[in-house]
Design a protein around this motif. Sequence first.
Motif, PDB file in Angstrom:
ATOM      1  N   GLU A 206       0.794  -1.237  -0.076  1.00 47.56           N
ATOM      2  CA  GLU A 206       0.124   0.034  -0.052  1.00 47.56           C
ATOM      3  C   GLU A 206       0.794   1.173   0.037  1.00 47.56           C
ATOM      4  O   GLU A 206       0.141   2.431   0.100  1.00 47.56           O
ATOM      5  CB  GLU A 206      -0.962  -0.092   1.209  1.00 47.56           C
ATOM      6  N   ARG A 207       2.209   1.237  -0.010  1.00 52.20           N
ATOM      7  CA  ARG A 207       2.915   2.210  -0.007  1.00 52.20           C
ATOM      8  C   ARG A 207       3.415   2.801  -1.562  1.00 52.20           C
ATOM      9  O   ARG A 207       4.058   2.242  -2.153  1.00 52.20           O
ATOM     10  CB  ARG A 207       4.361   2.088   0.751  1.00 52.20           C
ATOM     11  N   TYR A 208       2.762   3.790  -1.936  1.00 51.73           N
ATOM     12  CA  TYR A 208       2.840   4.425  -3.290  1.00 51.73           C
ATOM     13  C   TYR A 208       3.378   5.765  -3.382  1.00 51.73           C
ATOM     14  O   TYR A 208       3.064   6.550  -2.352  1.00 51.73           O
ATOM     15  CB  TYR A 208       1.582   4.251  -3.934  1.00 51.73           C
ATOM     16  N   LEU A 209       4.631   5.922  -4.133  1.00 49.01           N
ATOM     17  CA  LEU A 209       4.833   7.202  -4.335  1.00 49.01           C
ATOM     18  C   LEU A 209       5.305   7.482  -6.025  1.00 49.01           C
ATOM     19  O   LEU A 209       5.658   6.556  -6.607  1.00 49.01           O
ATOM     20  CB  LEU A 209       6.158   7.387  -3.713  1.00 49.01           C
ATOM     21  N   ALA A 210       4.835   8.455  -6.399  1.00 48.27           N
ATOM     22  CA  ALA A 210       5.305   8.781  -8.002  1.00 48.27           C
ATOM     23  C   ALA A 210       5.484  10.246  -8.037  1.00 48.27           C
ATOM     24  O   ALA A 210       5.225  11.205  -7.392  1.00 48.27           O
ATOM     25  CB  ALA A 210       3.919   8.578  -8.800  1.00 48.27           C
ATOM     26  N   ALA A 211       6.468  10.458  -9.231  1.00 53.95           N
ATOM     27  CA  ALA A 211       6.735  11.772  -9.505  1.00 53.95           C
ATOM     28  C   ALA A 211       6.984  11.803 -10.779  1.00 53.95           C
ATOM     29  O   ALA A 211       7.477  11.047 -11.810  1.00 53.95           O
ATOM     30  CB  ALA A 211       8.313  11.822  -8.985  1.00 53.95           C
ATOM     31  N   SER A 212       6.209  12.815 -11.550  1.00 53.59           N
ATOM     32  CA  SER A 212       5.974  13.003 -13.040  1.00 53.59           C
ATOM     33  C   SER A 212       6.628  14.594 -13.240  1.00 53.59           C
ATOM     34  O   SER A 212       6.234  15.596 -13.022  1.00 53.59           O
ATOM     35  CB  SER A 212       4.442  12.797 -13.437  1.00 53.59           C
ATOM     36  N   PRO A 213       7.633  14.219 -14.429  1.00 54.19           N
ATOM     37  CA  PRO A 213       8.146  15.650 -14.744  1.00 54.19           C
ATOM     38  C   PRO A 213       7.358  16.467 -15.789  1.00 54.19           C
ATOM     39  O   PRO A 213       6.362  15.808 -16.279  1.00 54.19           O
ATOM     40  CB  PRO A 213       9.449  15.373 -15.137  1.00 54.19           C
ATOM     41  N   PHE A 214       7.604  17.600 -15.825  1.00 52.93           N
ATOM     42  CA  PHE A 214       6.866  18.229 -17.164  1.00 52.93           C
ATOM     43  C   PHE A 214       7.889  19.087 -17.855  1.00 52.93           C
ATOM     44  O   PHE A 214       8.406  20.111 -17.395  1.00 52.93           O
ATOM     45  CB  PHE A 214       5.776  19.606 -16.628  1.00 52.93           C
ATOM     46  N   PRO A 215       8.568  18.392 -18.754  1.00 50.68           N
ATOM     47  CA  PRO A 215       9.826  18.945 -19.712  1.00 50.68           C
ATOM     48  C   PRO A 215       9.417  20.356 -19.913  1.00 50.68           C
ATOM     49  O   PRO A 215       8.325  20.863 -20.454  1.00 50.68           O
ATOM     50  CB  PRO A 215       9.712  17.946 -20.836  1.00 50.68           C
ATOM     51  N   GLY A 216      10.365  21.299 -19.783  1.00 48.09           N
ATOM     52  CA  GLY A 216      10.466  22.682 -19.919  1.00 48.09           C
ATOM     53  C   GLY A 216       9.825  23.374 -18.586  1.00 48.09           C
ATOM     54  O   GLY A 216       9.965  24.577 -18.400  1.00 48.09           O
ATOM     55  N   HIS A 217       9.430  22.578 -17.574  1.00 47.60           N
ATOM     56  CA  HIS A 217       9.123  23.191 -16.219  1.00 47.60           C
ATOM     57  C   HIS A 217      10.300  22.444 -15.295  1.00 47.60           C
ATOM     58  O   HIS A 217      10.696  21.396 -15.388  1.00 47.60           O
ATOM     59  CB  HIS A 217       7.617  22.797 -15.868  1.00 47.60           C
ATOM     60  N   ARG A 218      10.524  23.220 -14.289  1.00 48.41           N
ATOM     61  CA  ARG A 218      11.235  22.827 -13.286  1.00 48.41           C
ATOM     62  C   ARG A 218      10.337  22.062 -11.996  1.00 48.41           C
ATOM     63  O   ARG A 218      10.934  20.925 -11.360  1.00 48.41           O
ATOM     64  CB  ARG A 218      12.018  23.981 -12.307  1.00 48.41           C
ATOM     65  N   SER A 219       9.105  22.355 -12.138  1.00 45.87           N
ATOM     66  CA  SER A 219       8.103  21.404 -11.321  1.00 45.87           C
ATOM     67  C   SER A 219       7.903  20.202 -11.444  1.00 45.87           C
ATOM     68  O   SER A 219       7.731  19.657 -12.778  1.00 45.87           O
ATOM     69  CB  SER A 219       7.000  22.286 -11.190  1.00 45.87           C
ATOM     70  N   TRP A 220       7.903  19.283 -10.562  1.00 46.02           N
ATOM     71  CA  TRP A 220       7.093  17.916 -10.750  1.00 46.02           C
ATOM     72  C   TRP A 220       5.929  17.774  -9.974  1.00 46.02           C
ATOM     73  O   TRP A 220       5.694  18.692  -8.766  1.00 46.02           O
ATOM     74  CB  TRP A 220       8.128  16.683 -10.108  1.00 46.02           C
ATOM     75  N   GLN A 221       4.918  16.838 -10.548  1.00 51.82           N
ATOM     76  CA  GLN A 221       3.993  16.453  -9.878  1.00 51.82           C
ATOM     77  C   GLN A 221       4.160  15.144  -9.103  1.00 51.82           C
ATOM     78  O   GLN A 221       4.714  14.192  -9.583  1.00 51.82           O
ATOM     79  CB  GLN A 221       2.741  16.088 -10.554  1.00 51.82           C
ATOM     80  N   VAL A 222       4.035  15.409  -7.693  1.00 52.53           N
ATOM     81  CA  VAL A 222       4.508  14.288  -6.874  1.00 52.53           C
ATOM     82  C   VAL A 222       2.901  13.831  -6.122  1.00 52.53           C
ATOM     83  O   VAL A 222       2.087  14.762  -5.645  1.00 52.53           O
ATOM     84  CB  VAL A 222       5.377  14.591  -5.740  1.00 52.53           C
ATOM     85  N   GLN A 223       2.738  12.521  -6.082  1.00 51.59           N
ATOM     86  CA  GLN A 223       1.669  11.768  -5.823  1.00 51.59           C
ATOM     87  C   GLN A 223       2.393  10.748  -4.564  1.00 51.59           C
ATOM     88  O   GLN A 223       3.214  10.027  -4.824  1.00 51.59           O
ATOM     89  CB  GLN A 223       0.680  11.072  -6.519  1.00 51.59           C
ATOM     90  N   ALA A 224       1.416  10.534  -3.253  1.00 46.59           N
ATOM     91  CA  ALA A 224       1.853   9.496  -2.469  1.00 46.59           C
ATOM     92  C   ALA A 224       0.645   9.036  -1.642  1.00 46.59           C
ATOM     93  O   ALA A 224      -0.348   9.864  -1.444  1.00 46.59           O
ATOM     94  CB  ALA A 224       2.869   9.900  -1.605  1.00 46.59           C
ATOM     95  N   THR A 225       0.596   7.933  -1.247  1.00 51.82           N
ATOM     96  CA  THR A 225      -0.541   7.663  -0.370  1.00 51.82           C
ATOM     97  C   THR A 225       0.102   7.622   1.249  1.00 51.82           C
ATOM     98  O   THR A 225       1.238   7.558   1.359  1.00 51.82           O
ATOM     99  CB  THR A 225      -0.700   5.869  -0.504  1.00 51.82           C
ATOM    100  N   VAL A 226      -0.720   7.982   1.807  1.00 46.39           N
ATOM    101  CA  VAL A 226      -0.557   8.125   3.467  1.00 46.39           C
ATOM    102  C   VAL A 226      -1.535   7.632   4.105  1.00 46.39           C
ATOM    103  O   VAL A 226      -2.692   7.284   3.806  1.00 46.39           O
ATOM    104  CB  VAL A 226      -0.626   9.800   3.680  1.00 46.39           C
TER     105      VAL A 226
END
Length: 594
Positions: A206-226
């Motif tokens: 049940e421990r999930y973590l994901a990080a998705s980049p956006f090329p051309g942007h410094r920011s990433w979208q991060v998702q996680a279960t808690v």
Amino acid sequence: MLVVGAGPTGLALACDLRRRGVDCQIIDQVPDFPASSRGKGLQPRSLEVLDDLGGLDPLLAAGWSRNIRLRWHVAGRLLLDLQLPGSDPQPAVPYPNVVLIPQSRTEQALRDRLTELGGSVRLGWELEDVAQDGQGVTARIRDVGTGNRRTIRSRYLVGCDGGHSRVRDALGLALVGDTHAEHFVFGDVEIDGLDPGVAYVWIDAERYLAASPFPGHRSWQVQATVKPDARGQLEPASLKLFQRLFQERSGRSDLLLSKPTWLSNYVSNVCMVDRYRVGRAFLAGDAAHVHSPAGGQGMNTGIQDAYNLGWKLDLVLRGRASDALLDTYQEERLPIARSVLSGSDIGYTAMFSSNPMVTFVRERILVPLLRIPRVQRAILGTSNQLDVNYRRSSLAGSFAAPDRARRLGLVPLIGVAAVLGFRTGPRAGDRAPDAELRDAYGAATRLLPQLHGPQFTLLMFAGETASPAALQRLDTLAATVEARYGPEVHTKLVLAGPPAREGHPHPVMLDPEKGAHRTYGATAGALYLIRPDGYVGRRMSPADAGAVSEYLDTIFAGAHTDAEPTGSEKVAAPHVASSAASTEGRVSSGVHQR
């Protein structure tokens, strides 16, 4: 018209209405436009919709649709390191790849398009209540900054104001469905130490973590279960929490997270309303259906809600169709939402369930299968929304043309093989597929741009061996349709070879490779009446002028113009001229101080 909510759904609807010449106001209670990534995937069907609305080019330029690399870790072990397939435009599909782009950029592109059309968003106004009568809707709104109240009088109102919709509450409707046990934190942060050309997933039961980049942007979208603590309390999303989760679940202490711009706690709900319409008020997007994050379906389904509703509102507002046409919005879109919710919920369970059996299947079978290109394409195909159809709709013309041909004794003339071949073409209610064509001068073009605009389109496929007499019949049919319905219906003649003669009175497209004829099952000739939202309304082979009129008369039957609000109920709003249809009979929304 009043649209409440300026997310992708509301903006798409406002753009569609404004380009048709409908005076439309759009309000949102937020004080500033959101800058978060939120719904980050535009599916192929949504790309086609945005192409028609006119806001696509900046999204294609800024989004990530090719060379997407995925690294998937299970229980601390790298299980997948693969390049996701990216396809070139296909004959029937001009935009085959999902485009990853922050939702804020999608909204910005739609706002820019709305501005080009003469519209704008009024921020900081929230809906308080709604009252209806036989001629329109009176909405009371409040300035969230000053507390001042106003009323807006409009013929119709559409609530596109999200999962916590005030319009839905005012109409007495409720979301019904399930809430999942899993809790999530989402955020937009900068990450030093990860490859910006790779999307990462770490999962262990049940421990999930994901990080998705956006090329051309410094920011990433991060998702996680808690998980809640012993007291049942959830730790609020924070940079400190994300930093700890990354170290625990990725096993990498070298990663540094910084500069959060959006942090959110989230519980996945899968629910929807039982009605999309109450009198003169409608719901669309998350106001009507809330999805799990699996598959990237929520925003895309909302955009298509708007695309389905816009042309119907336009016809009714102009008095070209009766109010009953608006009932087909719920008839067509509610089953789609139910199906999409079911599909995304299955994907959610497969992805996030902590059930030991599901975990075993996910980690030992499903994830390894992702290495197979055919499996990758199949998964992407289930979410691209190109197969969404309205075959069961009352607006889907009967699939009876071959039977009609038999009754008329025409099967010996057009051939049994051609009649059977017609059955392979898109059916009434299906999305009209794209095709590679040439214009009358031989320059390469595509079919879908020929369908763009606010009108119906009658595609007249001449067949692979059309005689001069057959072409003359099509010309006569087109002239009859144009005389009867005017600019509401455009006619397009598709020839399998060069023009048989110069000076066709109607627009001509050439299909020298016969690919379009094969895609539409029209080797012996056929008619396809395409709705303004790009779906097949009725089809027939051989050409039958009576069937065309029969269908269109159903759409335009009982047309009338409602009484216009008078006196202090309205103030003329800025008007947008329509090149495709007369604007006579449109009614401006009005605002006055209360």
